[in-house]
Write an enzyme that holds these catalytic residues in place. Sequence first.
Site, PDB file in Angstrom:
ATOM      1  N   ASN A  77       0.847  -1.193   0.000  1.00  0.00           N
ATOM      2  CA  ASN A  77       0.000   0.000   0.000  1.00  0.00           C
ATOM      3  C   ASN A  77       0.883   1.244   0.000  1.00  0.00           C
ATOM      4  O   ASN A  77       1.960   1.260   0.604  1.00  0.00           O
ATOM      5  CB  ASN A  77      -0.887   0.013   1.250  1.00  0.00           C
ATOM      6  CG  ASN A  77      -1.841   1.193   1.270  1.00  0.00           C
ATOM      7  OD1 ASN A  77      -2.840   1.189   0.564  1.00  0.00           O
ATOM      8  ND2 ASN A  77      -1.536   2.204   2.075  1.00  0.00           N
ATOM      9  N   GLU A 109      -0.854   1.383  -4.970  1.00  0.00           N
ATOM     10  CA  GLU A 109      -1.020   2.691  -5.600  1.00  0.00           C
ATOM     11  C   GLU A 109       0.159   3.087  -6.494  1.00  0.00           C
ATOM     12  O   GLU A 109      -0.032   3.818  -7.476  1.00  0.00           O
ATOM     13  CB  GLU A 109      -1.252   3.747  -4.521  1.00  0.00           C
ATOM     14  CG  GLU A 109      -2.621   3.687  -3.856  1.00  0.00           C
ATOM     15  CD  GLU A 109      -2.737   2.620  -2.763  1.00  0.00           C
ATOM     16  OE1 GLU A 109      -3.809   2.516  -2.146  1.00  0.00           O
ATOM     17  OE2 GLU A 109      -1.737   1.884  -2.526  1.00  0.00           O
ATOM     18  N   ASP A 115      -5.982  21.008   9.258  1.00  0.00           N
ATOM     19  CA  ASP A 115      -6.298  20.070   8.186  1.00  0.00           C
ATOM     20  C   ASP A 115      -6.996  20.785   7.039  1.00  0.00           C
ATOM     21  O   ASP A 115      -7.023  22.015   6.974  1.00  0.00           O
ATOM     22  CB  ASP A 115      -7.136  18.904   8.720  1.00  0.00           C
ATOM     23  CG  ASP A 115      -6.782  17.592   8.032  1.00  0.00           C
ATOM     24  OD1 ASP A 115      -6.711  17.577   6.792  1.00  0.00           O
ATOM     25  OD2 ASP A 115      -6.573  16.591   8.720  1.00  0.00           O
TER      26      ASP A 115
END
Length: 428
Positions: free
Chosen positions: A142, A205, A253
């Site tokens: 991953n 990915e 964020d």
Amino acid sequence: MRLNLRRYLRERGRDKGYLEVEEELSLKYEVARYLKLYDGGPVLKFTKPKGRDMPIISNIIPDSSDVLRALGAKDLKTAYLSLLKACENPVKLKLKSDAPFQEVKFRDLSELPILTYYEKDGGPYITTGIIIAGDKRTGLFNASIHRMMVLSPTRLTIRVVPRHLYYIMRESWKRGEDLPIAIAIGCHPLIYLASAASPPLGIFELEVANSIAGDGIEGYEFEDGLIVPRETEVVIKGRILREVYEREGPFVDITGTYDRIRMQPVVEVDAIYGKEDALYYALLPAGKEHRTLMSFYREALIWRRVSEIVPGVRAVKLTPGGCKWFHCLISLDKMSEGDPKNAIIAAFAAHPSLKMVIVVDSDINLDDPTEVEWALATRFQPAEDLIVIKSIRGSSLDPSSDQERLLTSKMGIDATIPLGKPREAFEK
């Protein structure tokens, strides 16, 4: 052609400008001030970060035109299809026995120009680290982007949400083992776009990016089986320590607000490698680049799901005012009165973090907020065209939601022309 970050930077610089900041700037706030000032603008290169020898780059993929450049696509629909198709057809990287990032070995994190962005940040943050993890025995790998706060010259705390890295980490811990990881900083933006996607567990990915690149990404494999793009600028090798936690945050964020402090896993840094003239890639939290990377794959998912349910979809847009995460606009050619509401439900299913979806006719320009508001003013009746859904899954990033139980309320608006009325009455 092999993907190359530096070639991409030159090409973007020719089109949108390339600004070298030669002033000596502190890693605490001063570099971030320039990132904020030029957010979404030219490629930035800081040649003299105070106390560090490694230059900093930023603004490599802040808007949709840069996404098209990175993907080699002519328009957004083509770009959506390219990424979604690659998620279903990954291509393994060709492995080489060496890599340019092996030219220098750094002592510890104190040699990297890691930035503190905002006044209340919990500490310096790595904001562009692609975490590569997996298990050579099972072949499950991953790559995903995670923020990491510096605790010491050899330790970081990493924000991990219950997705693929979390699963791989927990499986390693169940075996009584730390999880080996590689952290790639400074890759071609296509690799970042793929790493920000969420294909099914088991789809690597980096192989998604390689599929889009036409097998143009070479890899280097460490002894533990972890594969890193060869042309990465900086690579950190380390381990997520088994059941060791430290406070992480506060951190600004995607909303532009501070995410709360949590106890998060700790990364022990074992080695740091880099090119002789390595560039450190920094991304401004809540800046345009942050939002573009997070939103693009979600836009693609929404476009595909809505198109499967409703014919005539023309465009999909996660809006800047909705942090490119919570609010979505959809334009379509309505064929039946139920189409807009079906589109709303499909969009909520495709991207569960959405809070609001507005559907408009295809004559409305989604890039013009005034046109969208005009459609609301002239084509929307709240008693008939408003959908409200209570107590449904939302996002932990939304400070107005129940962040513990991930519950929120959602609103869908049908701002399309009623089919039973003369269309000319609604046209300018």
